[in-house]
Structure formats: structure tokens, C-alpha cells
Motif scaffolding. Structure first.
Motif, PDB file in Angstrom:
ATOM      1  N   HIS A  11      -6.663   4.249  -0.364  1.00  0.00           N
ATOM      2  CA  HIS A  11      -6.288   5.230   0.655  1.00  0.00           C
ATOM      3  C   HIS A  11      -5.618   6.420  -0.023  1.00  0.00           C
ATOM      4  O   HIS A  11      -4.788   6.258  -0.916  1.00  0.00           O
ATOM      5  N   THR A  12      -5.982   7.595   0.413  1.00  0.00           N
ATOM      6  CA  THR A  12      -5.405   8.806  -0.139  1.00  0.00           C
ATOM      7  C   THR A  12      -4.930   9.696   0.999  1.00  0.00           C
ATOM      8  O   THR A  12      -5.626   9.872   1.992  1.00  0.00           O
ATOM      9  N   ALA A  13      -3.735  10.206   0.837  1.00  0.00           N
ATOM     10  CA  ALA A  13      -3.196  11.171   1.789  1.00  0.00           C
ATOM     11  C   ALA A  13      -2.725  12.379   0.996  1.00  0.00           C
ATOM     12  O   ALA A  13      -2.383  12.278  -0.177  1.00  0.00           O
ATOM     13  N   GLU A  14      -2.715  13.525   1.633  1.00  0.00           N
ATOM     14  CA  GLU A  14      -2.270  14.743   0.959  1.00  0.00           C
ATOM     15  C   GLU A  14      -1.076  15.309   1.714  1.00  0.00           C
ATOM     16  O   GLU A  14      -1.098  15.443   2.938  1.00  0.00           O
ATOM     17  N   ARG A  15      -0.011  15.561   0.996  1.00  0.00           N
ATOM     18  CA  ARG A  15       1.204  16.139   1.560  1.00  0.00           C
ATOM     19  C   ARG A  15       1.620  17.340   0.716  1.00  0.00           C
ATOM     20  O   ARG A  15       1.973  17.190  -0.447  1.00  0.00           O
ATOM     21  N   LEU A  16       1.488  18.535   1.309  1.00  0.00           N
ATOM     22  CA  LEU A  16       1.881  19.775   0.638  1.00  0.00           C
ATOM     23  C   LEU A  16       1.260  19.917  -0.748  1.00  0.00           C
ATOM     24  O   LEU A  16       1.924  20.260  -1.715  1.00  0.00           O
ATOM     25  N   ILE A  20      -1.242  11.394  -2.416  1.00  0.00           N
ATOM     26  CA  ILE A  20      -0.539  10.114  -2.430  1.00  0.00           C
ATOM     27  C   ILE A  20      -1.594   9.031  -2.250  1.00  0.00           C
ATOM     28  O   ILE A  20      -2.360   9.051  -1.286  1.00  0.00           O
ATOM     29  N   HIS A  21      -1.645   8.093  -3.168  1.00  0.00           N
ATOM     30  CA  HIS A  21      -2.605   6.992  -3.113  1.00  0.00           C
ATOM     31  C   HIS A  21      -1.837   5.720  -2.772  1.00  0.00           C
ATOM     32  O   HIS A  21      -0.811   5.433  -3.386  1.00  0.00           O
ATOM     33  N   THR A  22      -2.329   4.985  -1.778  1.00  0.00           N
ATOM     34  CA  THR A  22      -1.645   3.765  -1.385  1.00  0.00           C
ATOM     35  C   THR A  22      -2.613   2.588  -1.341  1.00  0.00           C
ATOM     36  O   THR A  22      -3.810   2.765  -1.142  1.00  0.00           O
ATOM     37  N   ASP A  23      -2.065   1.434  -1.535  1.00  0.00           N
ATOM     38  CA  ASP A  23      -2.794   0.185  -1.414  1.00  0.00           C
ATOM     39  C   ASP A  23      -1.981  -0.731  -0.515  1.00  0.00           C
ATOM     40  O   ASP A  23      -0.754  -0.725  -0.555  1.00  0.00           O
ATOM     41  N   GLN A  24      -2.655  -1.506   0.298  1.00  0.00           N
ATOM     42  CA  GLN A  24      -2.013  -2.514   1.134  1.00  0.00           C
ATOM     43  C   GLN A  24      -2.548  -3.863   0.683  1.00  0.00           C
ATOM     44  O   GLN A  24      -3.751  -4.095   0.734  1.00  0.00           O
ATOM     45  N   THR A  25      -1.681  -4.736   0.212  1.00  0.00           N
ATOM     46  CA  THR A  25      -2.133  -6.046  -0.221  1.00  0.00           C
ATOM     47  C   THR A  25      -1.299  -7.131   0.437  1.00  0.00           C
ATOM     48  O   THR A  25      -0.145  -6.917   0.815  1.00  0.00           O
ATOM     49  N   LEU A  26      -1.918  -8.278   0.560  1.00  0.00           N
ATOM     50  CA  LEU A  26      -1.275  -9.442   1.128  1.00  0.00           C
ATOM     51  C   LEU A  26      -1.570 -10.599   0.192  1.00  0.00           C
ATOM     52  O   LEU A  26      -2.725 -10.836  -0.158  1.00  0.00           O
ATOM     53  N   ARG A  27      -0.524 -11.293  -0.246  1.00  0.00           N
ATOM     54  CA  ARG A  27      -0.692 -12.456  -1.111  1.00  0.00           C
ATOM     55  C   ARG A  27      -0.272 -13.680  -0.323  1.00  0.00           C
ATOM     56  O   ARG A  27       0.839 -13.756   0.183  1.00  0.00           O
ATOM     57  N   VAL A  28      -1.167 -14.639  -0.234  1.00  0.00           N
ATOM     58  CA  VAL A  28      -0.908 -15.856   0.532  1.00  0.00           C
ATOM     59  C   VAL A  28      -1.029 -17.040  -0.416  1.00  0.00           C
ATOM     60  O   VAL A  28      -2.081 -17.247  -1.029  1.00  0.00           O
ATOM     61  N   GLU A  29       0.046 -17.803  -0.535  1.00  0.00           N
ATOM     62  CA  GLU A  29       0.000 -19.005  -1.353  1.00  0.00           C
ATOM     63  C   GLU A  29      -0.807 -20.061  -0.603  1.00  0.00           C
ATOM     64  O   GLU A  29      -0.509 -20.375   0.549  1.00  0.00           O
ATOM     65  N   LEU A  30      -1.818 -20.569  -1.244  1.00  0.00           N
ATOM     66  CA  LEU A  30      -2.684 -21.551  -0.604  1.00  0.00           C
ATOM     67  C   LEU A  30      -2.058 -22.936  -0.700  1.00  0.00           C
ATOM     68  O   LEU A  30      -1.367 -23.247  -1.670  1.00  0.00           O
ATOM     69  N   LEU A  68      -8.839   2.039   8.206  1.00  0.00           N
ATOM     70  CA  LEU A  68      -9.575   2.849   7.232  1.00  0.00           C
ATOM     71  C   LEU A  68      -8.972   4.238   7.063  1.00  0.00           C
ATOM     72  O   LEU A  68      -9.112   4.858   6.014  1.00  0.00           O
ATOM     73  N   ARG A  69      -8.300   4.725   8.098  1.00  0.00           N
ATOM     74  CA  ARG A  69      -7.618   6.028   8.014  1.00  0.00           C
ATOM     75  C   ARG A  69      -6.191   5.886   7.483  1.00  0.00           C
ATOM     76  O   ARG A  69      -5.452   6.859   7.419  1.00  0.00           O
ATOM     77  N   ASN A  70      -5.802   4.646   7.151  1.00  0.00           N
ATOM     78  CA  ASN A  70      -4.456   4.370   6.659  1.00  0.00           C
ATOM     79  C   ASN A  70      -3.409   4.604   7.748  1.00  0.00           C
ATOM     80  O   ASN A  70      -2.281   4.954   7.472  1.00  0.00           O
ATOM     81  N   ASP A  71      -3.788   4.414   9.001  1.00  0.00           N
ATOM     82  CA  ASP A  71      -2.890   4.607  10.144  1.00  0.00           C
ATOM     83  C   ASP A  71      -2.504   3.232  10.686  1.00  0.00           C
ATOM     84  O   ASP A  71      -2.990   2.786  11.720  1.00  0.00           O
ATOM     85  N   PHE A  72      -1.611   2.563   9.964  1.00  0.00           N
ATOM     86  CA  PHE A  72      -1.243   1.199  10.319  1.00  0.00           C
ATOM     87  C   PHE A  72      -0.413   1.147  11.592  1.00  0.00           C
ATOM     88  O   PHE A  72      -0.443   0.145  12.304  1.00  0.00           O
ATOM     89  N   ALA A  73       0.297   2.214  11.905  1.00  0.00           N
ATOM     90  CA  ALA A  73       1.041   2.247  13.168  1.00  0.00           C
ATOM     91  C   ALA A  73       0.073   2.171  14.346  1.00  0.00           C
ATOM     92  O   ALA A  73       0.285   1.418  15.303  1.00  0.00           O
TER      93      ALA A  73
END
Length: 143
Positions: A11-16, A20-30, A68-73
Motif C-alpha cells: 500500500h502506498t499513500a502520498e502526503r505532501l 508512505i508505504h505500509t504493510d498490514q500483517t497478522l501472525r497466528v501461532e498454529l 485494497l485502498r488501505n482504508d481500514f477504518a
């Protein structure tokens, strides 16, 4: 302990003028052992999600579009509006973690069918033959 990692990257966002590049990850212990309780939770979670897809496919597409738009809210808002919350899944004998375990099973099966790494890789192609030696003629000297 093995774990499942799920993520959305890139995900990439542009501010001024700054990107800004972001990643969202989830780690689940099996779990160390897969039990009938895990299987039941997977079943209930899958049924819950399938029923939601049948009932409100636009909401599912809206959630995915927001992610996909990085709009988690927005994704969270729509998920709450249609009842896609862990509390609702728990109320249906699931808990969302069952769905994640299902993902682990699917990913594991994909890895198994794609080759476990135990098979030998195919041999590399043979190198091309060397070029023929060309007769350059007599040395002209330094002249």
C-alpha cells in the motif's frame, strides 16, 4: 511453534509529496495439534462467512475494496454494519480464528500440491556449445 503469516503488502499513500508505504500483517501461532474443536470452529466460521456473502455480497466487495485502498477504518465500519465481527462469530460457535486455521489448511495443501521441496529440481539446461575458433589471420605487428 509454526505460525501462519497473512498480510497485505504494497500500500502506498502520498502526503505532501512524501510517499508512505505500509504493510498490514497478522501472525497466528498454529496449535501443536489440530483437534475436532478446531474443525468445528472452522466449519462455523466458514458457514458464517458464506451466509454473509449470500446475504450481502456488496458489503463483502466494499470491505475488500476498502482494504485494497488501505482504508481500514472504512473496512471495519462496513464489517461492523453487516455483523462481521468476532463477537458475532463467537455467538455462532466460531471465532474468526477458525477461518484463519482454514486458511492455514488451504495454504498447507497448496504448498503440498505445489511441491514440498523434497523433489529434486530439474537439472539446468546444458550450456551452449562454445563458438568455433575463428582464424584471425596473420598478426600485423606493431607497425
Amino acid at each position: 511453534m509454526p505460525e501462519l503469516r497473512l498480510g497485505i503488502i504494497g500500500h502506498t499513500a502520498e502526503r505532501l509529496g512524501t510517499f508512505i508505504h505500509t504493510d498490514q500483517t497478522l501472525r497466528v501461532e498454529l496449535p501443536a495439534e489440530f483437534t475436532e474443536a478446531h474443525l468445528a470452529q472452522m466449519k462455523y466460521d466458514t458457514q458464517f462467512i458464506l451466509e454473509l456473502i449470500e446475504r450481502d455480497p456488496d458489503a463483502i466487495m466494499s470491505i475488500q475494496g476498502a482494504i485494497l485502498r488501505n482504508d481500514f477504518a472504512k473496512a471495519n465500519q462496513v464489517a461492523r454494519e453487516v455483523g462481521l465481527t468476532e463477537n458475532n462469530m463467537i455467538a455462532n460457535d466460531g471465532g474468526m480464528w477458525g477461518y484463519i486455521l482454514l486458511a492455514a489448511v488451504v495454504i498447507g495443501a497448496y504448498a503440498a500440491f505445489s511441491g514440498s521441496g523434497e523433489e529434486a529440481p530439474p537439472p539446468p539446461p546444458p550450456p551452449p556449445p562454445p563458438p568455433p575458433v575463428a582464424d584471425a589471420g596473420a598478426d600485423a605487428g606493431t607497425g
